[in-house]
Design a protein around this motif. Structure first.
Motif, PDB file in Angstrom:
ATOM      1  N   ASP A  40       3.355  -4.226   3.387  1.00 18.86           N
ATOM      2  CA  ASP A  40       4.121  -3.380   3.355  1.00 18.86           C
ATOM      3  C   ASP A  40       3.529  -1.860   2.954  1.00 18.86           C
ATOM      4  OD1 ASP A  40       6.295  -1.737   2.852  1.00 18.86           O
ATOM      5  OD2 ASP A  40       7.427  -3.200   1.684  1.00 18.86           O
ATOM      6  N   ILE A  41       3.709  -0.998   4.089  1.00 22.26           N
ATOM      7  CA  ILE A  41       2.832   0.134   3.936  1.00 22.26           C
ATOM      8  C   ILE A  41       3.757   1.318   4.005  1.00 22.26           C
ATOM      9  CG2 ILE A  41       0.978   1.628   4.890  1.00 22.26           C
ATOM     10  CD1 ILE A  41      -0.220  -0.831   6.327  1.00 22.26           C
ATOM     11  N   SER A  42       4.056   2.121   2.809  1.00 21.18           N
ATOM     12  CA  SER A  42       4.516   3.391   2.612  1.00 21.18           C
ATOM     13  C   SER A  42       3.876   4.605   2.637  1.00 21.18           C
ATOM     14  CB  SER A  42       5.555   3.280   1.569  1.00 21.18           C
ATOM     15  OG  SER A  42       6.431   4.233   1.312  1.00 21.18           O
ATOM     16  N   ILE A  86       0.972  -1.331   0.100  1.00 19.74           N
ATOM     17  CA  ILE A  86       0.012   0.129   0.002  1.00 19.74           C
ATOM     18  C   ILE A  86       1.043   1.506  -0.026  1.00 19.74           C
ATOM     19  CG2 ILE A  86      -1.816   1.247   1.283  1.00 19.74           C
ATOM     20  CD1 ILE A  86      -2.698  -1.722   2.736  1.00 19.74           C
ATOM     21  N   GLY A  87       0.677   2.190  -1.005  1.00 22.54           N
ATOM     22  CA  GLY A  87       1.722   3.128  -1.299  1.00 22.54           C
ATOM     23  C   GLY A  87       3.024   2.796  -1.660  1.00 22.54           C
ATOM     24  N   THR A  88       3.341   1.489  -2.064  1.00 20.52           N
ATOM     25  CA  THR A  88       4.419   1.107  -2.636  1.00 20.52           C
ATOM     26  C   THR A  88       4.254   0.212  -4.034  1.00 20.52           C
ATOM     27  OG1 THR A  88       6.787   0.136  -2.191  1.00 20.52           O
ATOM     28  CG2 THR A  88       4.691  -0.576  -0.968  1.00 20.52           C
ATOM     29  N   ASP A  89       5.146   0.326  -4.689  1.00 18.28           N
ATOM     30  CA  ASP A  89       5.035  -0.722  -5.807  1.00 18.28           C
ATOM     31  C   ASP A  89       5.947  -1.820  -5.775  1.00 18.28           C
ATOM     32  OD1 ASP A  89       7.275   0.621  -6.643  1.00 18.28           O
ATOM     33  OD2 ASP A  89       6.617   1.276  -8.495  1.00 18.28           O
ATOM     34  N   GLY A  90       6.678  -1.806  -4.503  1.00 16.99           N
ATOM     35  CA  GLY A  90       7.576  -2.748  -4.534  1.00 16.99           C
ATOM     36  C   GLY A  90       7.618  -3.463  -3.085  1.00 16.99           C
ATOM     37  N   VAL A 130       0.211   6.534   9.259  1.00 13.76           N
ATOM     38  CA  VAL A 130       0.330   5.413   8.302  1.00 13.76           C
ATOM     39  C   VAL A 130      -0.638   4.443   8.565  1.00 13.76           C
ATOM     40  CG1 VAL A 130       2.080   3.567   8.103  1.00 13.76           C
ATOM     41  CG2 VAL A 130       2.865   5.755   8.269  1.00 13.76           C
ATOM     42  N   LEU A 131      -1.139   4.255   9.978  1.00 12.85           N
ATOM     43  CA  LEU A 131      -2.028   3.158  10.387  1.00 12.85           C
ATOM     44  C   LEU A 131      -2.760   3.679  11.471  1.00 12.85           C
ATOM     45  CD1 LEU A 131      -2.627   0.217   9.587  1.00 12.85           C
ATOM     46  CD2 LEU A 131      -0.946  -0.661  11.496  1.00 12.85           C
TER      47      LEU A 131
END
Length: 204
Positions: A74-76, A64-68, A83-84
């Motif tokens: 994995d939350i960016s 979420i918020g990252t393509d890798g 963030v959470l």
């Protein structure tokens, strides 16, 4: 197909979107399945211009918020938002529980208290740790209602015996129950008093 809508009448029909990376949507009797034959599933959203917001990789990692993503989740975050946020509306249940396999290793209860290496938390405490704790920097214990500080309690098994350490009026004290002072160190002179004495000499 009507306009931009695709209608599936049979509960077990497939809908195929073909291309270099074909996608299948399957509506079964009890579940709907979205399948990417090659590569990740990406979720795009935006206001006028849609950009990727989340994805599920071909190995099952969720970003979420990252393509890798490099972990299962994995939350960016590069916005001003948190963030959470975790909200528990059932006050009888815990906020979060963490497991290593079948073993619960950490818990946050409905009051916000934290338990480490425990599956429950002693009532009335904010931090309940089972096992050895190593603190590499300063440990500061303070009671906001008592400017001089609060107590450290050393407790025998099943609460059979207790020793306490505190700072009272600036003096450091070690004592058992009933406020009986075994050792007292004067804040001004550094004199040491034994057995409840207010020290008048270096060792009293």
């Amino acid at each position: 197909i009507t306009g931009n809508e695709i209608t599936i009448d049979s509960p077990e029909d497939y809908c195929y979107f073909t291309g270099s990376d074909p996608v299948t949507v399957f509506q079964g009797g009890t579940a709907t399945r979205l399948t990417a034959q090659n590569g990740p599933i990406e979720f795009h959203a935006g206001n006028g211009s849609a950009i990727e917001r989340a994805r599920i990789t071909s190995s099952g990692l969720v970003g979420i918020g990252t393509d890798g993503p490099s972990t299962r989740l994995d939350i960016s975050n590069n916005t001003s938002n948190s963030v959470l946020a975790v909200r528990q509306h059932d006050l009888a249940e815990n906020i979060a529980e963490f497991y290593n396999g079948a073993n619960q290793v950490m818990i946050i209860d409905n009051s916000g208290s934290l338990g480490i290496n425990r599956n429950n938390i002693t009532a009335g405490v904010a931090l309940d740790v089972s096992g050895t704790a190593i603190i590499s920097n300063t440990l500061r214990i303070r009671d906001n209602s008592l400017p001089e500080g609060t107590q450290i309690t050393l407790e025998a098994h099943n609460n059979t015996h207790q020793w306490h350490m505190d700072v009272a009026g600036g003096d450091f004290r070690i004592f058992k129950g009933g406020n009986y002072h075994a050792i007292r160190i004067d804040k001004t002179t550094n004199f040491i008093g034994l057995n409840g004495a207010s020290p008048a000499v270096e060792l009293d």
